[in-house]
Write an enzyme that holds these catalytic residues in place. Structure first.
Site, PDB file in Angstrom:
ATOM      1  N   LYS A   1       1.078   8.753 -42.282  1.00 57.42           N
ATOM      2  CA  LYS A   1      -0.022   7.992 -42.657  1.00 57.42           C
ATOM      3  C   LYS A   1      -1.063   9.281 -43.047  1.00 57.42           C
ATOM      4  CE  LYS A   1       1.209   3.590 -41.106  1.00 57.42           C
ATOM      5  NZ  LYS A   1       0.980   2.445 -40.068  1.00 57.42           N
TER       6      LYS A   1
ATOM      7  N   GLN B   1      -2.016   1.291 -34.704  1.00 61.94           N
ATOM      8  CA  GLN B   1      -0.585   1.384 -35.008  1.00 61.94           C
ATOM      9  C   GLN B   1       0.124   0.392 -33.865  1.00 61.94           C
ATOM     10  OE1 GLN B   1       1.116   2.717 -37.364  1.00 61.94           O
ATOM     11  NE2 GLN B   1       2.918   2.186 -36.612  1.00 61.94           N
TER      12      GLN B   1
ATOM     13  N   ASP C   1      -5.059  -2.684 -42.721  1.00 63.02           N
ATOM     14  CA  ASP C   1      -3.472  -3.448 -42.639  1.00 63.02           C
ATOM     15  C   ASP C   1      -3.567  -4.733 -43.383  1.00 63.02           C
ATOM     16  OD1 ASP C   1      -1.584  -1.862 -41.400  1.00 63.02           O
ATOM     17  OD2 ASP C   1      -2.603  -1.824 -39.826  1.00 63.02           O
TER      18      ASP C   1
HETATM   19  N1  GUN Z   1       3.851  -0.787 -37.015  1.00 67.73           N
HETATM   20  C1  GUN Z   1       4.835  -1.061 -37.990  1.00 67.73           C
HETATM   21  N2  GUN Z   1       4.391  -1.380 -39.043  1.00 67.73           N
HETATM   22  C2  GUN Z   1       2.956  -1.336 -39.181  1.00 67.73           C
HETATM   23  C3  GUN Z   1       2.191  -1.477 -40.144  1.00 67.73           C
HETATM   24  O1  GUN Z   1       2.410  -1.717 -41.302  1.00 67.73           O
HETATM   25  N3  GUN Z   1       0.610  -1.406 -39.487  1.00 67.73           N
HETATM   26  C4  GUN Z   1       0.630  -1.076 -38.376  1.00 67.73           C
HETATM   27  N4  GUN Z   1      -0.815  -1.155 -37.934  1.00 67.73           N
HETATM   28  N5  GUN Z   1       1.431  -0.868 -37.442  1.00 67.73           N
HETATM   29  C5  GUN Z   1       2.827  -1.010 -37.959  1.00 67.73           C
END
Ligand code: GUN
Length: 278
Positions: free
Chosen positions: A52, A96, A119
């Site tokens: 990211k 996350q 998200d």
């Molecule tokens: N963990 C696995 N996929 C995601 C996601 O799309 N966003 C977040 N914040 N955590 C994750």
């Protein structure tokens, strides 16, 4: 032979569009900032967070990184989110997941300001999606819609079957397909006669989390198949929820794993970050 829906190419296309848009905003003195919070030392999460940050760098989004020890308390995490919620220079906040067990994930999701919830997990954004109002949309299902549109798959009026009903993928996927005027069925582990339901689909989106579960018996000839699953097999290779070798000969278009839906999630996260400047 089916046409492969190339998520790597399409995600690059989207990221390049966003890069150009970010440059335009920069010329006006505006820049998007994403705060990424990782609690603990889960290696898979560390890889995701790093990807990211790299995508932010590529596009020209400022990223702030908070790597907190696994002993971090819920109060400490909430205090950091509160600080970022109140920081006008921050447009997006991402925690996350998963967070360590002593932290209540739902409480954390609800603590992020809906206007910074890139998200799209906050109930207010989920509700906005359901009633067709503006808001952040969960990145993976948003990415699937882009894969379909950019591969010239018409959704309007089509029989769309989503297998899986998670809050992050299955449910928002159903709503997004409905928003595109598809006729939507959300199937799940308790669905009776799943094969017959799936075989009706013009567009089949699979997000069940079971390696190679969907084989040719579940798929109509000429259907479009989108595979959201990703699993590592004993031989070290990756596979999806769809048995690719069984399904590919009978469908018109299909996403590979890897290189299908996977790269789209980050591209759509970047889109959500830039969209807060629009
Ligand atoms: N963990 C696995 N996929 C995601 C996601 O799309 N966003 C977040 N914040 N955590 C994750």
């Amino acid at each position: 032979m089916a046409e492969l829906i190339d998520g790597k190419r399409i995600s690059k296309e989207i990221k390049d569009e966003l890069k150009a848009e970010a440059e335009k905003f920069k010329a006006e003195g505006r820049e998007a900032t994403l705060a990424v919070i990782l609690v603990g030392d889960d290696p898979a999460s560390a890889v995701y967070v790093n990807n990211k940050k790299k995508a932010c760098e590529y596009i020209g989004i400022r990223s702030l990184s908070y790597e907190l020890p696994k002993e971090t308390t819920e109060e400490e995490l909430l205090a950091l989110i509160d600080k970022l919620n109140n920081d006008d220079s921050v447009n997006g906040i991402l925690v996350q997941l998963p967070v360590p067990d002593h932290i209540d994930e739902n409480k954390i999701i609800r603590s992020i300001s809906p206007s910074k919830d890139v998200d799209g997990f906050h109930p207010l954004n989920v509700g906005a999606l359901l009633i067709g109002e503006k808001g952040f949309v969960s990145c993976t299902p948003a990415g699937v819609i882009q894969l379909l549109k950019r591969s010239n798959v018409d959704i309007e009026g089509k029989e769309c079957v989503v297998v899986g009903r998670s809050n992050i993928v299955g449910k928002p996927m159903g709503v997004l397909l409905l928003r595109e005027n598809g006729t939507v069925t959300i199937a799940h582990s308790r669905t009776k006669d799943l094969k017959t339901i799936c075989k009706r689909a013009d567009i089949l989106v699979v997000a069940v989390g079971k390696p190679k579960m969907i084989n040719a018996e579940y798929v109509k000839e000429g259907a479009v198949v989108i595979d959201v699953g990703i699993h590592r097999m004993d031989n070290g290779k990756l596979c999806g929820d769809v048995d690719f070798d069984s399904v590919e000969p009978i469908v018109s278009k299909i996403t590979p794993v890897p290189g299908g839906v996977g790269p789209m999630t980050i591209a759509m996260l970047m889109d959500n970050c830039i969209s807060s400047l629009r």
